[in-house]
Design a protein around this motif. Structure first.
Motif, PDB file in Angstrom:
ATOM      1  N   LEU A   1      38.143  52.435  43.896  1.00 43.18           N
ATOM      2  CA  LEU A   1      37.415  51.178  43.743  1.00 43.18           C
ATOM      3  C   LEU A   1      37.776  50.473  42.439  1.00 43.18           C
ATOM      4  O   LEU A   1      37.940  49.250  42.412  1.00 43.18           O
ATOM      5  N   ARG A   2      37.914  51.237  41.375  1.00 45.68           N
ATOM      6  CA  ARG A   2      38.309  50.653  40.090  1.00 45.68           C
ATOM      7  C   ARG A   2      39.676  49.996  40.197  1.00 45.68           C
ATOM      8  O   ARG A   2      39.886  48.879  39.713  1.00 45.68           O
ATOM      9  N   HIS A   3      40.617  50.662  40.869  1.00 50.36           N
ATOM     10  CA  HIS A   3      41.951  50.079  41.050  1.00 50.36           C
ATOM     11  C   HIS A   3      41.885  48.804  41.886  1.00 50.36           C
ATOM     12  O   HIS A   3      42.544  47.809  41.570  1.00 50.36           O
ATOM     13  N   TYR A   4      41.079  48.828  42.939  1.00 49.27           N
ATOM     14  CA  TYR A   4      40.937  47.619  43.770  1.00 49.27           C
ATOM     15  C   TYR A   4      40.330  46.477  42.947  1.00 49.27           C
ATOM     16  O   TYR A   4      40.838  45.351  42.957  1.00 49.27           O
ATOM     17  N   LEU A   5      39.230  46.760  42.244  1.00 45.16           N
ATOM     18  CA  LEU A   5      38.526  45.721  41.508  1.00 45.16           C
ATOM     19  C   LEU A   5      39.341  45.179  40.345  1.00 45.16           C
ATOM     20  O   LEU A   5      39.148  44.023  39.931  1.00 45.16           O
TER      21      LEU A   5
END
Length: 156
Positions: free
Chosen positions: A143-147
């Motif tokens: 999720l951190r990579h996506y965001l």
């Protein structure tokens, strides 16, 4: 079947399998991310699962999302490839997997949000709501990579 995720844990069991899997960041029109509360661990996670023989990994991502959430999606991007050997997943049947996951981005093209027997709850969450949810480190990483919105997928 119960599931326990380990990350960088010297007491974790040694892996005895490597299984290809997909996970999916599904985003609604308001920019919220779909997550599910897993029945096997109680943690919140992205939809996803194991690839079957005879299907491509994007097909797996689409199938697993539909099975777990009731939503039909179209793959529109790639978050990253996650193969960190420090992440192992132990199942109550004795299988212990080393992580091998490709995380995609998808948009909704149909269906109706419906929980499966693999989840106890489904919901679209804003990025601000995600840190409050009990979630394994590796799900947070995806999720951190996506965001972060980088122009290159994570390779690791």
């Amino acid at each position: 079947m119960a599931r326990t995720d380990y990350y960088d844990d010297p007491g974790a069991p040694l892996p005895n399998s490597l299984v290809v899997a997909a996970s999916v960041v599904v985003v609604d029109a308001q920019g919220r991310v779909l997550v599910q509360r897993r029945a096997d661990s109680g943690n919140w996670a992205l939809p996803g699962g194991t690839m079957n023989l005879g299907e491509s990994l994007p097909e797996c991502a689409v199938r697993e999302t539909r099975e777990e959430t009731g939503l039909a999606v179209e793959i529109v991007g790639l978050v990253g490839i996650y193969t960190d050997p420090r992440h192992v997943i132990a199942y109550s049947d004795g299988e212990v997997r080393q992580q091998f996951n490709v995380c995609f981005v998808a948009r909704i093209i149909g269906g109706e949000l419906t929980p499966s027997d693999e989840s106890t709850a489904l919901g679209f969450k804003t990025p601000a709501e995600l840190p409050e949810l009990p979630m394994h480190h590796t799900q947070r990483l995806r999720l951190r990579h996506y965001l972060a919105g980088g122009d290159q997928p994570h390779l690791g």
